[in-house]
Scaffold this motif. Sequence first.
Motif, mmCIF file in Angstrom:
data_model
loop_
_atom_site.group_PDB
_atom_site.id
_atom_site.type_symbol
_atom_site.label_atom_id
_atom_site.label_comp_id
_atom_site.label_asym_id
_atom_site.label_seq_id
_atom_site.Cartn_x
_atom_site.Cartn_y
_atom_site.Cartn_z
ATOM 1 N N GLN A 132 0.835 -1.210 0.000
ATOM 2 C CA GLN A 132 0.000 0.000 0.000
ATOM 3 C C GLN A 132 0.873 1.265 0.000
ATOM 4 N N THR A 133 2.040 1.188 0.648
ATOM 5 C CA THR A 133 2.972 2.324 0.614
ATOM 6 C C THR A 133 3.484 2.540 -0.810
ATOM 7 N N LYS A 136 0.819 4.146 -2.852
ATOM 8 C CA LYS A 136 0.673 5.580 -2.545
ATOM 9 C C LYS A 136 1.772 6.394 -3.229
ATOM 10 N N ASP A 140 0.879 9.118 -5.954
ATOM 11 C CA ASP A 140 1.219 10.513 -5.646
ATOM 12 C C ASP A 140 2.313 11.074 -6.562
ATOM 13 N N THR A 293 3.501 3.872 5.043
ATOM 14 C CA THR A 293 2.403 4.814 5.274
ATOM 15 C C THR A 293 1.174 4.127 5.852
ATOM 16 N N HIS A 294 1.091 2.793 5.690
ATOM 17 C CA HIS A 294 -0.144 2.086 6.053
ATOM 18 C C HIS A 294 0.132 1.001 7.105
#
Length: 367
Positions: A132-133, A136, A140, A293-294
């Motif tokens: 998931q990081t 992202k 982004d 991040t997750h």
Amino acid sequence: MNKTKIGIIGCGNISGIYFQNLTQTFVNTEVYACADIVTERAKEAADKYGIHKVLTTEELLQDPAVEIVVNLTIPKVHFDVCKAALLAGKHVYVEKPLSLTLEQGRELLQLAKERNRMVGCAPDTFLGGGLQTCRKLIDDGFIGTPIGGTAFLVNHGHEGWHPDPEFYYQAGGGPMFDMGPYYLTALVSLLGEADTVCGMTKVSFPERTITSTKKFGQVIKVEIPTHVAGTIQFKNGALVNMITSFDVWGSNLPRIEIYGTLGTLLVPDPNTFGGPVFLKMAHGTEFKEIPLTHIYQENSRGIGVADMAYCVQNGGVNRASGELANHVLELMHAFHISSDSQTYYKLASTCSQPTPLPLHLVKGYVK
Ligand SMILES: NC(=O)c1ccc[n+]([C@@H]2O[C@H](COP(=O)([O-])OP(=O)(O)OC[C@H]3O[C@@H](n4cnc5c(N)ncnc54)[C@H](O)[C@@H]3O)[C@@H](O)[C@H]2O)c1
């Protein structure tokens, strides 16, 4: 919190982590019943995880309280058990692969659509903190526009440790069907749907000698390709080179790398939920490790079921979906069909990129 009632069919090796997470980690699931053709296994699991009902497969499918059937049987019966669950009016989540053949995969999706039920499928490691990081960072814009990547799973097979390794060398086995789902699901989650595959395959060792204890010295006849190489062209234009092999004694290759116009991303092992994640920007001098991040960085198998349970209660599209698994199933076949026919294979299935998990989730929740 309303808990969705789960019935688990197949209480073998992998089932423990599902029982654990669906009874203890996720707040919206309750394992209501379990079944196995070897009743003792279901009883053992029920004792260990406090499950009230041990049923036969048929009883579990007919029990009106069961909302999601979690099918953890062996690959060759995935299709039959999933089909029976859908016909009994249940949503179904199955361990990988979705089915063995392309026809079976399509039939399950069609049946689910007709019955207005959901299909879900492992792997759900792409919902872990590591992948998931990466998602992202790509979404982004940290690596710019994806150009391509690499995906490598190379080893020398499983006859050196597995007590019954024959199935790895028969239809439905081989390195692509065994491990491909992790790599391909991660790639589709990161890059979106695939378009075309060019594959080449070979059998480097027509026979394998078992060296694990139980069947030491027995010879296995290899019936499927054990070295599968090729290129996937994604709809976004990215070209990913992939090798899955049981023919290689050693390698220093990375698992997955993604290259973009502005940087390179080193993706963690897609058979795990955690990191590390490394990024090198166009003007950077070295790779930097990026803090994840997750959450869900530990073994969170079953998060795909919890996500499906959320959708049962609130509507929406489950992330580890049948559509995604069917696309991955077609990709795995695509390498072999392309090789056999000596042509590029254009995928027929479509698949929307699964929605990322939100940041700042509290453990146990998926929304
Ligand atoms: N073991 C792992 O580390 C692992 C990891 C990831 C995914 N998987 C996947 O999980 C699935 C199960 O693997 P496993 O290692 O737990 O296998 P396993 O053989 O240990 O367990 C499968 C269980 O299903 C039961 N079963 C078989 N056919 C059945 C039927 N028709 N009805 C009811 N029960 C039936 C068996 O009795 C057995 O207890 C496979 O699809 C595999 O690809 C396994």
